[in-house]
Design a protein around this motif. Structure first.
Motif, short mmCIF file in Angstrom:
data_model
loop_
_atom_site.label_atom_id
_atom_site.label_comp_id
_atom_site.label_asym_id
_atom_site.label_seq_id
_atom_site.Cartn_x
_atom_site.Cartn_y
_atom_site.Cartn_z
N ARG A 121 -14.24 -4.62 0.24
CA ARG A 121 -13.90 -3.31 -0.33
C ARG A 121 -13.29 -3.53 -1.73
O ARG A 121 -12.45 -4.41 -1.90
N VAL A 123 8.01 4.31 10.45
CA VAL A 123 6.88 3.57 9.84
C VAL A 123 6.44 4.11 8.49
O VAL A 123 5.49 3.62 7.90
N ASN A 140 -4.98 0.97 -0.06
CA ASN A 140 -5.31 2.08 0.84
C ASN A 140 -4.30 2.23 1.97
O ASN A 140 -4.65 2.57 3.10
N ASP A 198 0.27 -5.77 9.82
CA ASP A 198 0.05 -4.34 10.07
C ASP A 198 1.07 -3.88 11.10
O ASP A 198 1.64 -4.68 11.84
N THR A 220 -11.45 0.54 7.07
CA THR A 220 -11.56 -0.62 6.18
C THR A 220 -12.95 -1.21 6.31
O THR A 220 -13.69 -0.87 7.23
C1 SAM Z 1 -6.62 2.44 5.71
S1 SAM Z 1 -5.98 0.95 6.33
C2 SAM Z 1 -6.17 -0.11 4.93
C3 SAM Z 1 -6.83 -1.41 5.27
C4 SAM Z 1 -7.07 -2.35 4.10
N1 SAM Z 1 -5.85 -2.66 3.40
C5 SAM Z 1 -8.11 -1.81 3.14
O1 SAM Z 1 -7.80 -1.50 2.00
O2 SAM Z 1 -9.28 -1.71 3.53
C6 SAM Z 1 -4.22 1.27 6.37
C7 SAM Z 1 -3.47 0.36 7.33
O3 SAM Z 1 -2.07 0.44 7.01
C8 SAM Z 1 -1.35 0.27 8.21
N2 SAM Z 1 0.04 0.75 8.06
C9 SAM Z 1 0.47 2.02 7.94
N3 SAM Z 1 1.81 2.06 7.86
C10 SAM Z 1 2.24 0.77 7.92
C11 SAM Z 1 3.53 0.17 7.88
N4 SAM Z 1 4.65 0.89 7.76
N5 SAM Z 1 3.60 -1.18 7.97
C12 SAM Z 1 2.46 -1.93 8.08
N6 SAM Z 1 1.22 -1.40 8.13
C13 SAM Z 1 1.10 -0.06 8.04
C14 SAM Z 1 -2.17 1.07 9.21
O4 SAM Z 1 -1.91 0.69 10.55
C15 SAM Z 1 -3.60 0.79 8.77
O5 SAM Z 1 -4.17 -0.25 9.54
#
Ligand code: SAM
Length: 470
Positions: A74, A16, A207, A136, A70
């Motif tokens: 934002r 991942v 993020n 996600d 999140t």
């Molecule tokens: C901190 S959140 C960001 C949420 C939103 N984009 C924001 O800026 O508020 C990061 C998200 O990335 C997802 N994520 C991490 N690795 C990923 C991957 N390889 N493919 C898809 N999603 C991923 C995580 O599960 C998490 O829900």
């Protein structure tokens, strides 16, 4: 203590993309102890095998190691740019629907914020011509996104009127109205390896990349490129953009907001700020293969390291630095360059460690303090970042990059007055520098901060404040 920690770290990164540094280790440990207890497994090697073989187990595990932080609206100025400029522009160019993807959407706040903004602006007219997707890796958080029921924690900074208009309160939770909920569809996708759908016009990847190391971020760019329409745009979070500038896509900005798009001509050297060597060196001698470990004196290795850093050949730069440190483990310049390389690769504990080693020798090293500030900033440790940047500006009041990042940290902490004041200081220093370049205050930090772009960013932030102040 996890005896086979490197195996776990490798498996997770391969599957991942998540990169484990020291800070993430605690998260991994707690995830392992929870899943192993639930599975009644006490041996780390045995559980590793289970994780490796069973996709179901990996799915249950991954949800414990993702950081899903999140909230609604934002970095809202990016969403405004998309709704006010990008969507109408794309719809003028062609009739088909505009496709927007919130990649790494977590519990859906980002995707729904866009849907709400589009609805606010265009009601059902234009909003119907826009398709919004969220994806996600984490199945549990996707279920929450589809359910669209949020606690007040998700509404930091949301106008009460918007909250009342689009959500219905049930106990302590707020349920998004179906009218908006139905505009977004959510999918399980690994954005490093999979393409959810073709011909996406706008990808938001905010993020998320902060949890990936540099090679993974590069891979991610390549993957996203395949999904992006020729006229499309890829947006990162404000603080992430520069670290994602690999020249695979072209960096552009509009109204002070940066995004990437396809190169329309042959790629050229990135025209925007990125961490780079300050000392200009001839390009030809840059060796992008591990150098032979003898003969050259420390100064030559340091020059070579800077040149490799400029070319983003990090492992080669590291190899040069290793040669210096082997001879002279306390060499401050080598420690500084190595700290910058680590910063570029998001290995913040190494950056901080190097900076501390320098400070142990020279407690007045503004360079080391600047590195610590940047490392804290990137880890969202805003208060600590403020403390370090403040120290730099006390010592080097003419060094505008420290003022700039201090202003950014104030802004992110909602300290509006200090933020505005500090952005103005940056503008003043940049003006002084333009009028009298001899007065420029520089540090020995091997990073470049292009004044024009930072001036633009300051102007943009000050204009935003002025707008908010009415
Ligand atoms: C901190 S959140 C960001 C949420 C939103 N984009 C924001 O800026 O508020 C990061 C998200 O990335 C997802 N994520 C991490 N690795 C990923 C991957 N390889 N493919 C898809 N999603 C991923 C995580 O599960 C998490 O829900």
């Amino acid at each position: 203590m996890i005896p086979n920690l490197p195996d776990y770290a490798r498996l997770i990164k391969d599957r991942v993309g998540l990169h484990f540094d020291n800070a993430m280790e605690a998260l991994l440990e707690s995830a392992l102890s929870r899943r192993m207890a639930e599975q009644e497994i006490s041996n780390y090697y045995e559980y590793y095998e289970r994780l490796r073989i069973s996709q179901d187990e990996f799915d249950s595990f991954v949800t414990l190691i993702t950081i899903n932080e999140t909230y609604f609206f934002r970095e809202s100025d990016t969403l405004d740019l998309i709704c006010d400029k990008w969507v109408p522009r794309l719809l003028q160019q062609r009739s088909g629907p505009v496709r927007i993807l919130s990649a790494g959407c977590s519990s859906g706040e980002e995707a729904y914020s866009l849907a709400i903004k589009l609805h606010e602006k265009y009601q059902n007219g234009m909003a119907q011509q826009v398709e919004i997707y969220g994806c996600d890796i984490d199945p549990v958080i996707l279920a929450k996104a589809r359910n669209a029921c949020y606690s007040s924690y998700s509404f930091r900074g949301v106008e009460p009127l918007i909250q009342q208009r689009y959500f219905t309160r049930t106990g302590n939770l707020f349920r998004l109205h179906d009218e908006i909920r139905e505009k977004v569809s959510f999918h399980r996708t690994n954005i490093i390896k999979e393409q959810l759908l073709p011909e996406v016009d706008i990808i938001l990847l905010r993020n998320v990349s902060i949890y990936f190391d540099t090679p993974t971020r590069r891979e991610l760019h390549g993957n996203l490129l395949k999904m992006l329409q020729p006229q499309g745009a890829l947006f990162f979070g404000n603080a992430e953009t520069l670290a994602n500038n690999f020249d695979i896509l072209k960096l552009e900005q509009e109204e002070g907001i940066f995004y990437f798009c396809h190169h329309r001509e042959a790629p050229k050297v990135a025209p925007v700020p990125r961490v780079a060597v300050r000392v200009p060196l001839p390009r030809a001698p840059v060796v992008c293969e591990p150098p032979a470990p003898t003969v050259l004196q420390c100064d030559d290795w340091l020059k070579k390291a800077r040149a490799c850093l400029d070319e983003k050949c990090f492992s080669e730069a590291e190899a040069c630095i290793a040669c210096v440190l082997r001879n002279d483990p306390r060499n401050q310049e080598a420690l500084l360059i190595q700290g910058v390389i680590a910063l570029e690769q998001r290995e913040f504990s190494q950056t901080a460690g190097n900076a501390q080693k320098i400070l142990a020798q020279d407690e007045w090293s503004a360079e080391a303090k600047m590195l610590l500030g940047l490392a804290m900033m990137w880890q969202h440790q805003t208060q600590q970042a403020i403390a370090w940047f403040k120290q730099v500006v006390y010592q080097e009041p003419g060094y505008w990059p420290a003022h700039y990042y201090l202003a950014e940290m104030y802004r992110q902490s909602e300290l509006r007055q200090p933020a505005q004041r500090t952005y103005r200081v940056v503008m003043q220093l940049l003006n002084d520098e333009m009028n009298n370049p001899a007065t420029v205050c520089r540090l020995r930090l091997p990073m470049v901060f292009p004044g024009n772009t930072f001036r633009f960013l300051c102007e943009h932030q000050l204009a935003q404040f002025a707008h908010q102040n009415g």
